[in-house]
Design an enzyme around this catalytic site. Structure first.
Site, PDB file in Angstrom:
ATOM      1  CG  ASN A  13      13.967  60.866  54.235  1.00  0.00           C
ATOM      2  OD1 ASN A  13      13.602  61.840  54.744  1.00  0.00           O
ATOM      3  ND2 ASN A  13      13.039  59.935  54.117  1.00  0.00           N
ATOM      4  CD1 TRP A  14      20.526  64.157  54.914  1.00  0.00           C
ATOM      5  CD2 TRP A  14      20.072  65.486  56.266  1.00  0.00           C
ATOM      6  NE1 TRP A  14      21.053  64.197  54.030  1.00  0.00           N
ATOM      7  CE2 TRP A  14      21.144  65.595  55.053  1.00  0.00           C
ATOM      8  CE3 TRP A  14      19.726  67.037  56.754  1.00  0.00           C
ATOM      9  CZ2 TRP A  14      21.776  66.823  54.657  1.00  0.00           C
ATOM     10  CZ3 TRP A  14      20.911  68.014  56.148  1.00  0.00           C
ATOM     11  CH2 TRP A  14      21.855  67.959  54.948  1.00  0.00           C
ATOM     12  CG  HIS A  34       8.511  58.713  53.527  1.00  0.00           C
ATOM     13  ND1 HIS A  34       9.271  57.450  54.485  1.00  0.00           N
ATOM     14  CD2 HIS A  34      10.500  58.028  52.842  1.00  0.00           C
ATOM     15  CE1 HIS A  34      10.311  56.761  54.824  1.00  0.00           C
ATOM     16  NE2 HIS A  34      11.335  57.114  53.143  1.00  0.00           N
ATOM     17  CD  GLU A  84      10.570  56.310  57.451  1.00  0.00           C
ATOM     18  OE1 GLU A  84      11.210  57.492  57.926  1.00  0.00           O
ATOM     19  OE2 GLU A  84      11.086  55.216  57.030  1.00  0.00           O
ATOM     20  CD  GLU A  94      11.785  55.185  49.480  1.00  0.00           C
ATOM     21  OE1 GLU A  94      12.835  55.548  49.066  1.00  0.00           O
ATOM     22  OE2 GLU A  94      10.930  55.664  49.984  1.00  0.00           O
ATOM     23  N   GLY A 132      14.979  50.651  55.977  1.00  0.00           N
ATOM     24  CA  GLY A 132      15.893  51.350  57.297  1.00  0.00           C
ATOM     25  C   GLY A 132      16.010  50.050  57.588  1.00  0.00           C
ATOM     26  CB  SER A 177      18.956  49.390  53.191  1.00  0.00           C
ATOM     27  OG  SER A 177      18.041  48.812  53.529  1.00  0.00           O
ATOM     28  N   GLY A 234      18.183  56.569  52.227  1.00  0.00           N
ATOM     29  CA  GLY A 234      17.925  57.231  53.561  1.00  0.00           C
ATOM     30  C   GLY A 234      19.539  57.294  54.685  1.00  0.00           C
ATOM     31  N   GLY A 235      19.033  56.046  55.471  1.00  0.00           N
ATOM     32  CA  GLY A 235      20.265  55.858  56.173  1.00  0.00           C
ATOM     33  C   GLY A 235      21.464  57.054  55.536  1.00  0.00           C
TER      34      GLY A 235
END
Ligand code: PEP
Length: 260
Positions: free
Chosen positions: A11-12, A97, A99, A168, A174, A214, A235-236
């Site tokens: 997931n960018w 998600h 976010e 998640e 993150g 993470s 993600g990251g």
């Protein structure tokens, strides 16, 4: 032993630009060729779907949307429909998600409609669920997961092979703070039990349930070693090709173990 094919998503989020998206996608697709036993998807920002799709076309990775509209079409300025994503070559889409659930206040009712649009468009939905830190600390994590699954999935006609659930925990996304493999596995068992209650055990045993929060090149192997965890939403670490490759290798090791 379960024969579910491990799934890893990158997931960018709202990162990179067109050139860097295409370059990273090319690196991912080269790496993916080494790990055909893993289903690999990249979730770039919507405006870069086309650039990523060109880079992965014909390769062993696919492209997906980070979100889709709850509406089919019409006067919804700024939104992107599920059928538009499919039309641009997407195979999958993230639904709910954190976010969006927590950052933008999207409710289970809205997410249920987004899921319906994704299914109509033939996209594989990756439905995200997970509790906040306050919910975990007050002992409500598993109730929250159950409620989110009921609210989002109930009433939908689902094909277990074409559904991924991502656990998640919001406090792990993150933040560099990862759920322990035991906590993640316990949440995954709750997810599978809820799917069995909503549908049946056979359905529940066929759905991929992946972990996100993470995940990185150092902790992926330990997390994916758990029978309950079918891969990861990353993600990251998915923005760094070398790190993402280590994570995908950990998922491939799981696939190998399952085939033995
Ligand atoms: C995510 O975006 O779904 C995620 C889990 O992010 P990170 O790996 O950066 O925690």
């Amino acid at each position: 032993m379960a024969q579910r094919t491990p799934f890893v998503g990158g997931n960018w989020k709202m990162n990179l630009d067109r050139e860097r998206s295409a370059a990273l996608a090319s690196e991912v697709v080269r790496m993916a060729a080494t790990y055909p036993s893993v289903e690999l998807a990249i979730f770039p920002p919507a405006v870069y779907v086309s650039a990523v799709e060109s880079a992965v076309r014909g390769g062993a990775a696919t492209v997906g949307g980070q979100d889709c509209s709850a509406e089919k079409e019409g006067a919804f300025t700024g939104q992107v429909s599920a059928s538009m994503l499919a039309n641009m070559g997407c195979s999958s889409v993230l639904i709910g998600h954190s976010e969006r659930r927590h950052g933008l206040g999207e409710t289970d009712a809205t997410l249920s409609r987004k899921l319906a649009r994704a299914l109509e468009a033939g996209l594989l939905p990756v439905v995200c669920v997970g509790e906040t830190l306050a919910e975990r600390e007050s002992g409500r994590a598993h109730d929250v997961i159950r409620t989110q699954l009921h609210g989002t999935l109930a009433g939908q006609t689902l094909n277990a092979a074409k559904l991924v659930i991502a656990y998640e925990p919001v406090w792990a996304i993150g933040t560099g703070r990862t759920a322990t493999p035991d906590d993640a596995a316990e949440a995954h068992r709750t997810i599978r039990q809820t799917l069995a209650d909503l549908y049946d055990v056979r359905f529940s045993e066929s759905v991929r349930v992946i972990y996100g929060g993470s995940v990185n090149s150092k902790n992926a192997a330990e997390l994916f070693a758990r029978e309950e965890i079918d891969g990861g939403l990353v993600g990251g670490a998915s923005l760094v090709a070398a790190d993402f490759a280590v994570i995908v290798a950990a998922a491939a090791a799981k696939a190998k173990e399952r085939s033995n």
